[in-house]
Design an enzyme around this catalytic site. Structure first.
Site, PDB file in Angstrom:
ATOM      1  N   ILE A  86       0.866  -1.320  -0.055  1.00 20.71           N
ATOM      2  CA  ILE A  86      -0.038   0.140   0.132  1.00 20.71           C
ATOM      3  C   ILE A  86       0.997   1.233   0.082  1.00 20.71           C
ATOM      4  O   ILE A  86       1.926   1.110   0.911  1.00 20.71           O
ATOM      5  CB  ILE A  86      -0.888  -0.015   1.161  1.00 20.71           C
ATOM      6  CG1 ILE A  86      -1.826   1.227   1.353  1.00 20.71           C
ATOM      7  CG2 ILE A  86      -0.345   0.010   2.609  1.00 20.71           C
ATOM      8  CD1 ILE A  86      -2.993   1.184   2.542  1.00 20.71           C
ATOM      9  N   SER A  87       0.803   2.335  -0.880  1.00 18.40           N
ATOM     10  CA  SER A  87       1.550   3.419  -0.899  1.00 18.40           C
ATOM     11  C   SER A  87       1.719   4.150   0.322  1.00 18.40           C
ATOM     12  O   SER A  87       0.577   4.128   1.226  1.00 18.40           O
ATOM     13  CB  SER A  87       1.141   4.337  -2.071  1.00 18.40           C
ATOM     14  OG  SER A  87       1.061   3.612  -3.252  1.00 18.40           O
ATOM     15  N   ALA A  88       2.703   4.976   0.549  1.00 20.25           N
ATOM     16  CA  ALA A  88       2.596   5.803   1.619  1.00 20.25           C
ATOM     17  C   ALA A  88       1.533   6.947   1.663  1.00 20.25           C
ATOM     18  O   ALA A  88       1.296   7.314   0.516  1.00 20.25           O
ATOM     19  CB  ALA A  88       4.106   6.581   1.719  1.00 20.25           C
TER      20      ALA A  88
END
Ligand code: SAH
Length: 207
Positions: free
Chosen positions: A61-63
């Site tokens: 999951i992206s930052a």
């Protein structure tokens, strides 16, 4: 307020201070979506750190700052239709759904099992996002044209099908490149695509 809620508000305050996000609708969306509900149970305690987290199958999951920045660049308003390529755990789709309405978000995920888990989680939280498993480089023609599209995995070049499914005047936000990637925002014009760079990034490669 629960610990999760408190930590989320503090995180969003920091993202605003660092100017990753400025659109009030995006800020509100980040304040609302429970990121901890989308990450695997073992990572929940870190859900409100500004970092990517593993979601299984070697995917991440992206930052949060990246989700905020990309959503800001998409420049969408309520009622816009949006194509997402790379549903992952569904968090980014939920953020966009807060702005445009879940029934206007169409997301394609390569992995059948990630698509299934994301779909269940989104629907449990009340986001009517449509999730399909398949190769997102082909977009999702049935619901085109889109006002905007974004990719959360990096192809070597922007897939022609995605360009073709966005309306004139619409935006595409995508990481592009193999070893060295850049985040670009494209705007579709009658003549083709205008492109602006938003810096070096690191995303999982498009499969
Ligand atoms: N937005 C996501 C981030 C997902 S990471 C979130 O909030 O969790 C990138 C995702 O892109 C991975 O789940 C990966 O499986 C997916 N992906 C990779 N190649 C793809 C392709 N060709 N079509 C659709 N999805 C793809």
């Amino acid at each position: 307020m629960s610990n999760h809620d408190r930590n989320r508000q503090a995180l969003v305050d920091r993202l605003v201070d660092h100017e990753y996000v400025s659109d009030p609708a995006v800020i509100e969306a980040l304040r609302s979506v429970p990121r901890h509900a989308f990450v695997p149970e073992g990572s929940r305690g870190r859900a409100y750190e500004d970092r990517p987290l593993p979601i299984g199958e070697d995917q991440t999951i992206s930052a949060p700052h990246m989700v905020g920045l990309m959503t800001d660049l998409l420049d969408v308003v309520a009622g816009d239709t949006v194509l997402e390529v790379g549903t992952g755990c569904g968090y980014h789709a939920a953020v966009v759904a807060e702005i445009v309405g879940g029934e206007n978000v169409y997301s394609v995920e390569y992995s059948e099992s990630l698509a299934e888990t994301a779909r269940e989680q989104l629907h449990e939280l009340g986001y009517a996002v449509a999730v399909r498993s398949g190769d997102g480089s082909q977009g999702w023609p049935a619901h085109a044209p889109y006002d905007a599209a974004y990719l959360t995995c990096a192809p070597s070049e922007l897939p022609a099908a995605i360009h073709g499914q966005v309306r004139t005047g619409g935006r595409i936000v995508a990481p592009i490149g193999d070893h060295r990637q850049h985040l670009y925002r494209y705007t579709k014009t009658d003549a083709g695509l205008d492109r602006e760079s938003h810096g070096a990034v690191r995303f999982v490669p498009m499969r």
